[in-house]
Write a protein that holds these residues in place. Structure first.
Motif, mmCIF file in Angstrom:
data_model
loop_
_atom_site.group_PDB
_atom_site.id
_atom_site.type_symbol
_atom_site.label_atom_id
_atom_site.label_comp_id
_atom_site.label_asym_id
_atom_site.label_seq_id
_atom_site.Cartn_x
_atom_site.Cartn_y
_atom_site.Cartn_z
ATOM 1 N N LEU A 64 0.818 -1.184 0.201
ATOM 2 C CA LEU A 64 0.138 -0.020 0.031
ATOM 3 C C LEU A 64 0.846 1.135 -0.060
ATOM 4 C CD1 LEU A 64 -2.770 -0.933 2.575
ATOM 5 C CD2 LEU A 64 -3.078 -1.102 -0.063
ATOM 6 N N GLU A 65 1.768 1.316 0.749
ATOM 7 C CA GLU A 65 2.792 2.701 0.947
ATOM 8 C C GLU A 65 3.338 2.577 -0.548
ATOM 9 O OE1 GLU A 65 4.370 5.978 2.154
ATOM 10 O OE2 GLU A 65 2.762 4.732 3.170
ATOM 11 N N LEU A 66 3.790 1.531 -1.071
ATOM 12 C CA LEU A 66 4.716 1.465 -2.393
ATOM 13 C C LEU A 66 3.662 2.234 -3.269
ATOM 14 C CD1 LEU A 66 6.755 1.001 -4.427
ATOM 15 C CD2 LEU A 66 5.585 -1.545 -4.892
ATOM 16 N N LEU A 67 2.262 1.726 -3.281
ATOM 17 C CA LEU A 67 1.289 2.442 -4.229
ATOM 18 C C LEU A 67 1.210 4.103 -4.095
ATOM 19 C CD1 LEU A 67 -0.799 2.049 -6.553
ATOM 20 C CD2 LEU A 67 -2.301 1.144 -4.737
ATOM 21 N N ARG A 68 1.187 4.231 -2.411
ATOM 22 C CA ARG A 68 0.799 5.693 -2.408
ATOM 23 C C ARG A 68 2.127 6.355 -2.847
ATOM 24 N NH1 ARG A 68 -0.298 3.809 2.839
ATOM 25 N NH2 ARG A 68 -2.681 3.768 3.135
ATOM 26 N N GLN A 69 3.506 6.196 -2.675
ATOM 27 C CA GLN A 69 4.527 6.765 -3.130
ATOM 28 C C GLN A 69 4.632 6.732 -4.441
ATOM 29 O OE1 GLN A 69 8.098 6.495 -1.087
ATOM 30 N NE2 GLN A 69 7.169 5.901 0.922
ATOM 31 N N THR A 70 4.163 5.877 -5.298
ATOM 32 C CA THR A 70 4.243 5.716 -6.736
ATOM 33 C C THR A 70 3.270 6.969 -7.378
ATOM 34 O OG1 THR A 70 4.606 3.263 -6.833
ATOM 35 C CG2 THR A 70 3.777 4.525 -8.674
ATOM 36 N N ARG A 71 2.248 6.811 -6.719
ATOM 37 C CA ARG A 71 1.187 8.021 -7.300
ATOM 38 C C ARG A 71 1.893 9.349 -6.966
ATOM 39 N NH1 ARG A 71 0.504 4.651 -9.957
ATOM 40 N NH2 ARG A 71 -1.608 3.347 -10.031
ATOM 41 N N GLN A 72 2.379 9.446 -5.720
ATOM 42 C CA GLN A 72 3.010 10.941 -5.299
ATOM 43 C C GLN A 72 4.224 11.266 -6.279
ATOM 44 O OE1 GLN A 72 4.252 10.509 -1.229
ATOM 45 N NE2 GLN A 72 1.815 10.650 -0.396
ATOM 46 N N ALA A 73 4.848 10.236 -6.691
ATOM 47 C CA ALA A 73 5.911 10.426 -7.662
ATOM 48 C C ALA A 73 5.528 10.808 -9.013
ATOM 49 C CB ALA A 73 7.008 9.431 -7.683
ATOM 50 N N GLY A 74 4.363 10.574 -9.417
ATOM 51 C CA GLY A 74 3.993 10.801 -10.795
ATOM 52 C C GLY A 74 4.075 9.597 -11.706
ATOM 53 N N LEU A 75 4.230 8.438 -10.929
ATOM 54 C CA LEU A 75 4.492 7.286 -12.132
ATOM 55 C C LEU A 75 3.038 6.829 -12.126
ATOM 56 C CD1 LEU A 75 7.550 5.548 -10.031
ATOM 57 C CD2 LEU A 75 7.411 6.838 -12.266
ATOM 58 N N ASP A 76 2.851 6.177 -13.549
ATOM 59 C CA ASP A 76 1.196 5.781 -13.826
ATOM 60 C C ASP A 76 1.354 4.144 -13.797
ATOM 61 O OD1 ASP A 76 2.767 5.682 -16.092
ATOM 62 O OD2 ASP A 76 1.320 6.877 -17.441
ATOM 63 N N SER A 77 2.144 3.664 -13.515
ATOM 64 C CA SER A 77 2.255 2.167 -13.446
ATOM 65 C C SER A 77 0.883 1.385 -12.988
ATOM 66 C CB SER A 77 3.297 1.366 -12.950
ATOM 67 O OG SER A 77 4.407 1.832 -13.374
ATOM 68 N N ARG A 78 0.224 0.440 -13.660
ATOM 69 C CA ARG A 78 -0.895 -0.161 -13.287
ATOM 70 C C ARG A 78 -0.265 -1.005 -11.999
ATOM 71 N NH1 ARG A 78 -2.603 2.635 -17.234
ATOM 72 N NH2 ARG A 78 -4.866 2.256 -17.993
ATOM 73 N N PHE A 79 -1.182 -1.417 -11.117
ATOM 74 C CA PHE A 79 -0.832 -2.289 -9.879
ATOM 75 C C PHE A 79 -1.983 -3.598 -9.859
ATOM 76 C CE2 PHE A 79 2.204 0.666 -8.403
ATOM 77 C CZ PHE A 79 2.870 0.089 -7.686
ATOM 78 N N VAL A 80 -1.611 -4.777 -9.518
ATOM 79 C CA VAL A 80 -2.211 -5.876 -8.968
ATOM 80 C C VAL A 80 -1.649 -6.381 -7.651
ATOM 81 C CG1 VAL A 80 -2.803 -8.148 -9.474
ATOM 82 C CG2 VAL A 80 -2.969 -6.454 -11.402
#
Length: 511
Positions: A64-80
Motif C-alpha cells: 500500500l505504501e509503495l502504491l501511495r509513493q508511486t502515485r506521489q512520484a507521478g508514476l502511472d504504472s498499473r498495480f495488481v
C-alpha cells in the motif's frame, strides 16, 4: 511488450508466478523483481514498468505504501495486489488508491490473473493511443511554430518540444501527396532503431517533413533517397533537438536548390525574397530586354487564357517561370502562384479546380511545375471552348461559331467572317440568324459580355482592362453594350456580385 515488475518477499511465490504464467502470450514481459517496497520503488524509477504485481504485506515498505509513493512520484504504472485470506480490508484500500485488482496468494488462481492481464493490457493500449493522440497534436503545433520561423528567416531559439528526447533526425521532400513517412519506415531495416522512436510528419506550403525522435542512436540507410517515391528529398541529422530550427533551415535551402535543379549557382540578386521576383535580373544581365514584373505577367497570363490566346499565354508563362528561377523565389511561393492562376482559370471557365490543383502539388521541380501548369491550362481551355460553343447542323456556321469564340477579342466584322468561310455577306447574315436565332453582331456581343462578366467576378482587372481584353475598342461602347445585355453597368455588376458573396459566402450557400 508491456513491462512487469514482480514485488514479493517470498521467493517461491515469485518463482511460481514466473513458471505458471505465459506472460508473453498476454503481451507482457517480466523486466525485474524486488523483495520489498523500497527496492521496488528504486527499480520503478529505472525500469518504468507498465504493471507492478506486488504483495500487500512486506517488510520495510508494504504494498500500500509503495502504491501511495508511486502515485506521489507521478508514476502511472498499473498495480495488481497479492493478498491473503483475511486481508480484504487492505485489498479494499489498494483499490481505493487505484489498483487494478487483486489476487489471492494461497489459491493463486492463474485464470483469474490471466483475466486481469487481458483487462490491463487493453487499458494500457487505450491509454497509449489517447496519450499518443494528444502528444501528436502538441507536436503538430510545435512543428507549425518552428516552420513559420524557418520561413520567416528568424534565427530565434525554437520552443522546447512537447516531449524530452536527446536525438532528432529529419527527412524533407517537396510535395504533399506522397506517403513520405511510410516510405522512410519501409526503407529502414529492422535493426535501424535500437530504442523506442517517436515518429511524425508535418506538411505545409508544398513541403512534407518527417521527424524521428529518440534517446538512443538514430541512423538512416545510406541509399535512402534512391528508394524514395519522390525526386526532391533532403535528409539531415541526427542532431540535438535544440538544433531543429537550424537543421530545418538547412533542409529547406537544400530543397530549394533541388527545386530549381541548380548546383553551385547563386541567386541572380543574391537573395530569395519576394521582391526579387519582380525583377528580371537574369535575362537583363544577358543583354535581353527587361521583362515586366511578376504581377504584370500574371495578369497577362489570365487575360490570354480568357481570350484563348494559347501561344501568348505559354510564352508569358515561360518568361515568368524563368524570372522566378533567376530570383530563386522559395518553391512554396512559386507553387502558390501556379495554384492561384489555375484556380482563376477554373473560375473563368466554370470548371472544378481540384484535379489540376492536385496535379500541381505532386510535382518536385520548377521545370515540372511549368509543364504541369501549361498542360492544365490547355486542358481547361479545351473544355471551356467545348462548353461555350453552339453546335448547329450546318458545318460552315459551326466554323463561324468557332471563329467567334476563339477570336472574340479581335476586331470581328461580318465582312471578315464571310471572307473566312468564303460566303457572301448578306447570305451568311441570314443563314447565321436562321441557325442560331441571333444576328452575328448580337451573338458576338453576347460572347464578349459573358466573358466580361466572368472577369468582373473572378479577377481584379479594371473595367477598362476587361473591356479591351474582350474586344471593345473603348470604355463607352463597352459600358453601353454591357448595360444593354446585363441591365446594369460593369461597375454596378461587380459591386452587386461582391456584396452578394460577402453576405452569402460560398461555404454558406445552399447546395
Amino acid at each position: 511488450m508491456w513491462k512487469i515488475l514482480l514485488v514479493e518477499d517470498e521467493p517461491f511465490v515469485r518463482r511460481k508466478l514466473l513458471k505458471l504464467v505465459d506472460w508473453e502470450a498476454y503481451g507482457f514481459s517480466v523486466a525485474g523483481e524486488a523483495s520489498d517496497g523500497e527496492e521496488a520503488l528504486q527499480l520503478m524509477h529505472q525500469l518504468r514498468p507498465d504493471l507492478v504485481i506486488a504483495d500487500i504485506l512486506m517488510p520495510r515498505m508494504d504494498g500500500l505504501e509503495l502504491l501511495r509513493q508511486t502515485r506521489q512520484a507521478g508514476l502511472d504504472s498499473r498495480f495488481v495486489m497479492l493478498t491473503c485470506m483475511g486481508e480484504f480490508e487492505y485489498a479494499r484500500k489498494a483499490l481505493e488508491l487505484g489498483a487494478s485488482g487483486y489476487v489471492l496468494k494461497l489459491s493463486l488462481s492463474i485464470p483469474e490473473l490471466q483475466e486481469l492481464l487481458l483487462k490491463i493490457g487493453e487499458e494500457l493500449s487505450a491509454s497509449r493511443r489517447q496519450r499518443h493522440a494528444l502528444l501528436g497534436q502538441e507536436f503538430n503545433r510545435y512543428y507549425g511554430l518552428v516552420w513559420e520561423a524557418v520561413k520567416a528567416g528568424q534565427e530565434t531559439a525554437p520552443p522546447a518540444p512537447p516531449a524530452s528526447y536527446r536525438r532528432l533526425l529529419m527527412v524533407s521532400c517537396i510535395g504533399t501527396a506522397r506517403p513520405l513517412l511510410a516510405a522512410v519506415l519501409e526503407a529502414c531495416p529492422p535493426d535501424t532503431w535500437m530504442e523506442e522512436v517517436w515518429t511524425g510528419s508535418f506538411t505545409a506550403d508544398g513541403c512534407t517533413t518527417c521527424f524521428f525522435w529518440s534517446d538512443g542512436s538514430l541512423r538512416l540507410p545510406g541509399n535512402l533517397t534512391a528508394g524514395m517515391p519522390v525526386q526532391a528529398v533532403a535528409c539531415g541529422g541526427p542532431v540535438p533537438p535544440g538544433l531543429i530550427h537550424a537543421e530545418w533551415t538547412r533542409l529547406y535551402q537544400q530543397l530549394n536548390d533541388l527545386w530549381y535543379e541548380i548546383k553551385g549557382e547563386a541567386p541572380a540578386d543574391g537573395s530569395g525574397a519576394e521582391s526579387a521576383s519582380t525583377s528580371a535580373a537574369g535575362p537583363e544581365a544577358a543583354g535581353e530586354p527587361k521583362l515586366p514584373p511578376i504581377w504584370v505577367m500574371e495578369k497577362e497570363i489570365v487575360l490570354a487564357f480568357a481570350q484563348r490566346r494559347s501561344a501568348d499565354m505559354q510564352r508569358t508563362a515561360c518568361a515568368m517561370w524563368e524570372t522566378l528561377r533567376a530570383s530563386r523565389l522559395p518553391f512554396y511561393l512559386v507553387m502558390e502562384k501556379a495554384e492561384r492562376l489555375v484556380r482563376t482559370f477554373a473560375e473563368i471557365g466554370n470548371q472544378p479546380p481540384s484535379g489540376p490543383v492536385q496535379q500541381l502539388r505532386e510535382v518536385a521541380t520548377h521545370r515540372e511545375l511549368l509543364a504541369c501548369f501549361l498542360a492544365a491550362a490547355d486542358e481547361m481551355q479545351v473544355r471551356m471552348a467545348a462548353a461555350e460553343g453552339i453546335i448547329t447542323n450546318h458545318p460552315e456556321i459551326n466554323r463561324v461559331l468557332e471563329y467567334i469564340h476563339s477570336r472574340f477579342a479581335e476586331n470581328i466584322t461580318l465582312r471578315a467572317v464571310a471572307r473566312y468561310v468564303a460566303m457572301e455577306e448578306h447570305y451568311l447574315s441570314g443563314l447565321f440568324r436562321l441557325k442560331t436565332g441571333e444576328t452575328l453582331i448580337n451573338y458576338l456581343q453576347h460572347v464578349r459580355v459573358k466573358k466580361a462578366r466572368r472577369l468582373l467576378r473572378e479577377t481584379d482587372l479594371t473595367v477598362n482592362e476587361i473591356g479591351r481584353s474582350v474586344g471593345f475598342p473603348n470604355d463607352n461602347y463597352f459600358i453601353k453594350t454591357f448595360k444593354k445585355w446585363s441591365g446594369q453597368t460593369p461597375g454596378a455588376y461587380r459591386r452587386d456580385r461582391r456584396e452578394a458573396e460577402t453576405a452569402n459566402p460560398p461555404s454558406e450557400r445552399p447546395v
